[in-house]
Design a protein around this motif. Sequence first.
Motif, PDB file in Angstrom:
ATOM      1  N   ILE A   1       0.838  -1.204   0.000  1.00  0.00           N
ATOM      2  CA  ILE A   1       0.000   0.000   0.000  1.00  0.00           C
ATOM      3  C   ILE A   1       0.870   1.249   0.000  1.00  0.00           C
ATOM      4  O   ILE A   1       0.588   2.216  -0.709  1.00  0.00           O
ATOM      5  CB  ILE A   1      -0.975  -0.028   1.198  1.00  0.00           C
ATOM      6  N   ALA A   2       1.985   1.199   0.752  1.00  0.00           N
ATOM      7  CA  ALA A   2       2.883   2.353   0.773  1.00  0.00           C
ATOM      8  C   ALA A   2       3.444   2.624  -0.631  1.00  0.00           C
ATOM      9  O   ALA A   2       3.552   3.778  -1.050  1.00  0.00           O
ATOM     10  CB  ALA A   2       4.019   2.110   1.764  1.00  0.00           C
ATOM     11  N   ILE A   3       3.773   1.570  -1.336  1.00  0.00           N
ATOM     12  CA  ILE A   3       4.301   1.739  -2.699  1.00  0.00           C
ATOM     13  C   ILE A   3       3.204   2.270  -3.624  1.00  0.00           C
ATOM     14  O   ILE A   3       3.425   3.175  -4.429  1.00  0.00           O
ATOM     15  CB  ILE A   3       4.852   0.389  -3.226  1.00  0.00           C
ATOM     16  N   GLU A   4       2.013   1.732  -3.467  1.00  0.00           N
ATOM     17  CA  GLU A   4       0.921   2.131  -4.366  1.00  0.00           C
ATOM     18  C   GLU A   4       0.451   3.563  -4.126  1.00  0.00           C
ATOM     19  O   GLU A   4      -0.137   4.184  -5.010  1.00  0.00           O
ATOM     20  CB  GLU A   4      -0.267   1.165  -4.182  1.00  0.00           C
ATOM     21  N   THR A   5       0.674   4.042  -2.922  1.00  0.00           N
ATOM     22  CA  THR A   5       0.180   5.391  -2.609  1.00  0.00           C
ATOM     23  C   THR A   5       1.336   6.377  -2.441  1.00  0.00           C
ATOM     24  O   THR A   5       1.189   7.396  -1.785  1.00  0.00           O
ATOM     25  CB  THR A   5      -0.648   5.362  -1.307  1.00  0.00           C
ATOM     26  N   ASN A   6       2.463   6.058  -3.034  1.00  0.00           N
ATOM     27  CA  ASN A   6       3.667   6.876  -2.891  1.00  0.00           C
ATOM     28  C   ASN A   6       3.470   8.239  -3.570  1.00  0.00           C
ATOM     29  O   ASN A   6       3.426   8.332  -4.798  1.00  0.00           O
ATOM     30  CB  ASN A   6       4.839   6.114  -3.529  1.00  0.00           C
ATOM     31  N   LYS A   7       3.367   9.258  -2.738  1.00  0.00           N
ATOM     32  CA  LYS A   7       3.081  10.596  -3.282  1.00  0.00           C
ATOM     33  C   LYS A   7       4.256  11.152  -4.079  1.00  0.00           C
ATOM     34  O   LYS A   7       4.067  11.837  -5.080  1.00  0.00           O
ATOM     35  CB  LYS A   7       2.746  11.553  -2.132  1.00  0.00           C
ATOM     36  N   THR A   8       5.453  10.857  -3.586  1.00  0.00           N
ATOM     37  CA  THR A   8       6.641  11.349  -4.298  1.00  0.00           C
ATOM     38  C   THR A   8       6.657  10.833  -5.732  1.00  0.00           C
ATOM     39  O   THR A   8       6.856  11.603  -6.676  1.00  0.00           O
ATOM     40  CB  THR A   8       7.928  10.852  -3.590  1.00  0.00           C
ATOM     41  N   ALA A   9       6.448   9.523  -5.850  1.00  0.00           N
ATOM     42  CA  ALA A   9       6.469   8.919  -7.180  1.00  0.00           C
ATOM     43  C   ALA A   9       5.350   9.486  -8.050  1.00  0.00           C
ATOM     44  O   ALA A   9       5.539   9.761  -9.234  1.00  0.00           O
ATOM     45  CB  ALA A   9       6.343   7.404  -7.055  1.00  0.00           C
ATOM     46  N   ARG A  10       4.210   9.677  -7.428  1.00  0.00           N
ATOM     47  CA  ARG A  10       3.064  10.197  -8.178  1.00  0.00           C
ATOM     48  C   ARG A  10       3.372  11.591  -8.715  1.00  0.00           C
ATOM     49  O   ARG A  10       3.078  11.907  -9.864  1.00  0.00           O
ATOM     50  CB  ARG A  10       1.821  10.216  -7.283  1.00  0.00           C
ATOM     51  N   LYS A  11       3.977  12.401  -7.852  1.00  0.00           N
ATOM     52  CA  LYS A  11       4.327  13.760  -8.284  1.00  0.00           C
ATOM     53  C   LYS A  11       5.335  13.738  -9.424  1.00  0.00           C
ATOM     54  O   LYS A  11       5.276  14.545 -10.337  1.00  0.00           O
ATOM     55  CB  LYS A  11       4.907  14.551  -7.105  1.00  0.00           C
ATOM     56  N   LEU A  12       6.262  12.797  -9.332  1.00  0.00           N
ATOM     57  CA  LEU A  12       7.283  12.680 -10.384  1.00  0.00           C
ATOM     58  C   LEU A  12       6.717  12.041 -11.652  1.00  0.00           C
ATOM     59  O   LEU A  12       7.368  12.015 -12.696  1.00  0.00           O
ATOM     60  CB  LEU A  12       8.462  11.836  -9.887  1.00  0.00           C
ATOM     61  N   GLY A  13       5.510  11.499 -11.517  1.00  0.00           N
ATOM     62  CA  GLY A  13       4.889  10.854 -12.675  1.00  0.00           C
ATOM     63  C   GLY A  13       5.527   9.521 -13.044  1.00  0.00           C
ATOM     64  O   GLY A  13       5.555   9.149 -14.209  1.00  0.00           O
ATOM     65  N   ILE A  14       6.056   8.825 -12.022  1.00  0.00           N
ATOM     66  CA  ILE A  14       6.665   7.526 -12.313  1.00  0.00           C
ATOM     67  C   ILE A  14       5.994   6.421 -11.490  1.00  0.00           C
ATOM     68  O   ILE A  14       5.412   6.671 -10.445  1.00  0.00           O
ATOM     69  CB  ILE A  14       8.188   7.506 -12.012  1.00  0.00           C
ATOM     70  N   ASP A  15       6.122   5.200 -12.009  1.00  0.00           N
ATOM     71  CA  ASP A  15       5.575   4.063 -11.266  1.00  0.00           C
ATOM     72  C   ASP A  15       6.640   3.460 -10.356  1.00  0.00           C
ATOM     73  O   ASP A  15       7.740   4.016 -10.228  1.00  0.00           O
ATOM     74  CB  ASP A  15       4.984   3.018 -12.232  1.00  0.00           C
TER      75      ASP A  15
END
Length: 278
Positions: free
Chosen positions: A128-142
């Motif tokens: 869940i932590a990986i799936e909801t990773n805000k940093t990654a989301r902001k960077l636009g990466i999976d």
Amino acid sequence: MIAIALLLFSFTNAFACKISGYESGTCSYRYLPTTYKNSTVKERQARKLALAQWKNGTKGGPCEDGEGEHCMSFCGKYIANYYPPCVPNVESIEADRNFPDGRWKSFNVKTKDRWIEQETIRIIEERIAIETNKTARKLGIDEFGNKGKTKRRFHKNRACQEAYRKYMCWINFPRCDEDEESLPMCQSVCLNFFRTCGYEEDLWMCDDLIDNQVSSEPHERDPSYDFVGAPFKKNEYGRRKKPLEVCTPSIKGSASNFQISKLVTSLGFALSIILIIA
Ligand SMILES: *[C@@H]1O[C@H](CO)[C@@H](O)[C@H](O)[C@H]1NC(C)=O
Ligand SMILES: *[C@@H]1O[C@H](CO)[C@@H](O)[C@H](O)[C@H]1NC(C)=O
Ligand SMILES: *[C@@H]1O[C@H](CO)[C@@H](O)[C@H](O)[C@H]1NC(C)=O
């Protein structure tokens, strides 16, 4: 993975049951209610009886309020009155060169059950932590650093989490057959996990069947490509779609009607969530 391979080869005797395919155990009947396989008793009632026993002990046994060494308060609910499970031998395994202190000494039913519970919770939280990773989301990466979003499979998906808990419990407390040998994991459990957690069909890894292997020997197997639980056993049904007891768990309603088409070869995604249990 090397450790797993070693263990696999060190237990080749066919007697008694095995947990996750290698850890020798013993078949336990102590928590099956007296109504086990009594078809005149309603399923719901038998289940209720069994649940209380897994949780609370029975017949004056040492499982009291979930604290005795035979309590299975986490996995018991998935085994219920369905089948006699293979549980750890409390006796230790003799020391040898690889394990100078011996093995599994402290693994009774309760410690094993607790361990499964903790691992399962930890892994689900990690996912869940990986799936909801805000940093990654902001960077636009999976999660692999590729452009895009990490697909949410466990996050807010109780059915997926439950499918995973069952997977962990059934693989660690497999079903015993009448000869007191443990039965392999049903293919349906694998299919159910992948489907419920929203994996695309070409990522499913449930095609590694015991039945296939017999016909296609010699079968070069790279253990690092195995999905835990594999090779699976195809579910079999009798009259009125009643599951035959050929695999773990072989219970009504655990089957999946989905067909699998392709043999999966790519492992380019985070299957460590399950592989870790091996
Ligand atoms: C099955 O359950 C019924 C009702 O509880 C009981 O009367 C009967 O004796 C049981 N049969 C067996 C074989 O245990
Ligand atoms: C477990 O046993 C205790 C004491 O015997 C009892 O108070 C409690 O209700 C039981 N719980 C269940 C789930 O049977
Ligand atoms: C979240 O993503 C960032 C950037 O990709 C990464 O450095 C970090 O380790 C990730 N955190 C988790 C909990 O996965």
